[in-house]
Write a protein that holds these residues in place. Structure first.
Motif, short mmCIF file in Angstrom:
data_model
loop_
_atom_site.label_atom_id
_atom_site.label_comp_id
_atom_site.label_asym_id
_atom_site.label_seq_id
_atom_site.Cartn_x
_atom_site.Cartn_y
_atom_site.Cartn_z
N GLN A 61 14.12 -19.74 -27.68
CA GLN A 61 12.86 -20.45 -27.83
C GLN A 61 13.22 -21.84 -28.26
O GLN A 61 14.01 -22.02 -29.19
CB GLN A 61 12.02 -19.72 -28.90
CG GLN A 61 10.56 -20.08 -28.91
CD GLN A 61 10.16 -20.88 -30.14
OE1 GLN A 61 10.94 -21.72 -30.60
NE2 GLN A 61 8.97 -20.63 -30.64
N LYS A 62 12.74 -22.84 -27.54
CA LYS A 62 13.11 -24.21 -27.90
C LYS A 62 11.93 -25.13 -27.71
O LYS A 62 10.95 -24.78 -27.03
CB LYS A 62 14.31 -24.66 -27.08
CG LYS A 62 14.15 -24.52 -25.59
CD LYS A 62 15.47 -24.66 -24.86
CE LYS A 62 15.88 -26.11 -24.74
NZ LYS A 62 17.00 -26.30 -23.79
N GLU A 63 12.05 -26.30 -28.29
CA GLU A 63 10.98 -27.27 -28.19
C GLU A 63 11.55 -28.54 -27.59
O GLU A 63 12.67 -28.95 -27.92
CB GLU A 63 10.43 -27.53 -29.59
CG GLU A 63 9.09 -28.23 -29.59
CD GLU A 63 9.13 -29.49 -30.43
OE1 GLU A 63 9.10 -29.39 -31.66
OE2 GLU A 63 9.22 -30.58 -29.82
N SER A 64 10.84 -29.11 -26.64
CA SER A 64 11.28 -30.37 -26.08
C SER A 64 10.11 -31.34 -26.03
O SER A 64 9.12 -31.08 -25.34
CB SER A 64 11.81 -30.15 -24.65
OG SER A 64 11.99 -31.39 -24.01
N GLY A 108 7.61 -31.95 -27.83
CA GLY A 108 6.26 -31.42 -28.07
C GLY A 108 5.90 -30.20 -27.26
O GLY A 108 4.87 -29.58 -27.52
N GLN A 109 6.70 -29.83 -26.28
CA GLN A 109 6.37 -28.63 -25.49
C GLN A 109 7.33 -27.50 -25.84
O GLN A 109 8.54 -27.70 -25.92
CB GLN A 109 6.47 -28.95 -23.99
CG GLN A 109 5.84 -27.87 -23.12
CD GLN A 109 5.86 -28.23 -21.64
OE1 GLN A 109 5.91 -29.41 -21.28
NE2 GLN A 109 5.83 -27.23 -20.78
N VAL A 110 6.77 -26.30 -26.04
CA VAL A 110 7.59 -25.14 -26.41
C VAL A 110 7.96 -24.37 -25.13
O VAL A 110 7.13 -24.13 -24.26
CB VAL A 110 6.81 -24.21 -27.37
CG1 VAL A 110 7.60 -22.95 -27.67
CG2 VAL A 110 6.48 -24.97 -28.66
N ALA A 156 2.81 -22.38 -24.80
CA ALA A 156 4.24 -22.40 -24.50
C ALA A 156 4.42 -22.13 -23.02
O ALA A 156 3.54 -21.56 -22.37
CB ALA A 156 4.99 -21.36 -25.32
N ARG A 163 2.65 -23.75 -19.63
CA ARG A 163 1.74 -24.07 -20.74
C ARG A 163 0.59 -23.07 -20.83
O ARG A 163 -0.57 -23.40 -20.60
CB ARG A 163 1.21 -25.51 -20.58
CG ARG A 163 2.28 -26.55 -20.93
CD ARG A 163 1.96 -27.92 -20.41
NE ARG A 163 2.06 -27.93 -18.96
CZ ARG A 163 1.73 -28.96 -18.18
NH1 ARG A 163 1.24 -30.05 -18.71
NH2 ARG A 163 1.88 -28.87 -16.88
N GLY A 193 2.45 -19.10 -27.12
CA GLY A 193 3.23 -19.78 -28.17
C GLY A 193 3.56 -18.92 -29.37
O GLY A 193 4.41 -19.28 -30.18
#
Ligand SMILES: *Cc1c(COP(=O)(O)O)cnc(C)c1O
Length: 411
Positions: free
Chosen positions: A305-308, A310-312, A355, A371, A375
């Motif tokens: 699980q990562k965030e880039s 602002g998007q998960v 997410a 999206r 999440g």
């Protein structure tokens, strides 16, 4: 305020204590039973119920065929062999699968352009009905029949002079690689009288993935009218009249299920005239995804699980190499999400967070859900793609990037 357009609700798989139940057990236990992720699971009860609903809605003289390219898993095909009246195949491989079942050869038909010599010989030896796709194919069948002293049953696949409106995939009307143009069929039928083949009937398939009852009703009316006109030129009575199919299932936000009752009532209204005009005919509706599509799920596990910016991103062990259609790359013009949930944690405890679920392939096309309300998923959770019982595994590029092929189970 703008309310977001939602997917049709999941009516098929129960949720107990916030966990999806598949095949009568919690999804996490099924994953244990299968031995790991990713996998496809198809629910035999749902397939049986779908056939029963069709039987109840359609006139009793309609024979129900399964077009096995939608899901050729042998266990699924075996299950359907006891439920439907016939199978439609489109390759020698599919022919083998259905000949392994109890279905009688007379209830099997073989359509598809470019049949090989070997496939034609196999089909003739099996004694199934061959839907001819071109005048040359008819000549080739006649040559094999002469050489082997047989008299194959052939139906003419007609490229109709109308379309199935609002279809996800048009397969008739206009120039097409499928079938023989309706206006050329009389000449082919005249020629057939001199050949060692048995005329069996017509196969008129105009399109696929249609959710509009009116469009299907109009196509069925047009199909019967076209068959009436063509039958005047036929060398023998029509014994098989395949009216096509095209019944769709809702995949994307805002889509509503097909009104099956409306289609059934309308078809019932057409049957008295149809029976009068084709007294020896079996009337067939051939369906693929409508029988199996909603009975299947594709299940993968979150491995990262990562965030880039602002998007998960939920990185899963499944992706487009197993489920091309859900990634949006199997004929979709604009990418839309299939219905996707976190199977072992369906509703979030707290806030609904967005997410994207992606796969392990090194391409931005490897997207299972863009999206979505996923999440709340954590590493180890199960990501479920619904509407995955048709055009899943066998419609996907499994060799791409060399990951193992997922397991399929019928539960
Ligand atoms: C693909 C196909 C089907 C099945 O289509 P679905 O949309 O899955 O119902 C039926 N008949 C023919 C001739 C096909 O090519």
């Amino acid at each position: 305020m703008n309310t977001p357009v939602r997917h049709a609700p999941n009516d098929f798989f129960p949720v107990v204590e916030n966990e999806l139940q598949v095949g009568g057990m919690p999804l996490s236990r099924l994953a244990e039973r299968v031995g790991g992720t990713p996998f496809y699971a198809y629910d035999r009860r749902l397939i049986s119920e779908r056939v029963a609903r069709l039987r109840a809605a359609l006139p009793k003289e309609i024979h129900l065929h399964y077009a096995i390219k939608a899901n050729p898993m042998p266990a699924v095909v075996q299950h359907l062999a006891g439920l439907v009246d016939g199978f439609d195949v489109a390759s020698g491989g599919e022919l083998k699968t259905v000949l392994d079942t109890v279905m009688s050869p007379g209830q099997i038909s073989f359509a598809g352009p470019g049949k090989s010599e070997r496939e034609l010989r196999q089909a003739i030896a099996a004694g199934i009905v061959i839907n001819i796709e071109s005048p040359r194919e008819l000549e080739r069948i006649a040559a094999i029949a002469s050489a082997t002293g047989t008299r194959p049953q052939v139906a003419v696949r007609v490229n109709p002079d109308f379309e199935l409106k609002s279809s996800g995939m048009k397969m008739g009307g206009g120039p097409k690689q499928f079938g023989i143009d309706a206006e050329r069929v009389p000449d082919v039928l005249a020629h057939m009288r001199a050949l060692p083949v048995e005329f069996y009937g017509f196969h008129i398939f105009s399109g696929s993935q249609n959710l509009k009852a009116e469009a299907i009703m109009e196509a069925q009316r047009n199909t019967l009218d076209l068959a009436r006109r063509l039958a005047e030129h036929a060398p023998a009575p029509v014994r098989l009249l395949n009216l096509g199919g095209g019944f769709g299932i809702p995949y994307f936000p805002g889509e509503q299920p097909l009104d099956l009752a409306e289609v059934g009532e309308h078809l019932a209204g057409l049957m008295p005239d149809a029976r009068r005009d084709f007294p020896q005919a079996e009337f067939v509706i051939e369906l693929g995804r409508y029988l199996v599509g909603e009975a299947g799920v594709y299940v993968s596990r979150v491995v990262d699980q990562k965030e880039s910016r602002g998007q998960v991103f939920l990185v899963t062990d499944g992706g487009l190499h197993h489920h091309l259609a859900a990634s949006g790359n199997f004929g979709q013009v604009v990418r839309k999400n299939y219905p996707v949930v976190v199977g072992n944690r369906v509703e979030p405890d707290g806030e609904v967070l967005s997410a994207s679920a992606v796969g392990p392939l090194c391409t931005p096309l490897d997207l299972l859900g863009d999206r979505m309300n996923l999440g709340h998923a954590q590493v180890g959770d199960l990501i479920v793609v619904f509407q995955s019982g048709a055009y899943g595994l066998t419609a996907s590029p499994t060799a791409f990037l060399g990951h193992p092929v997922p397991v399929e189970v019928l539960v």
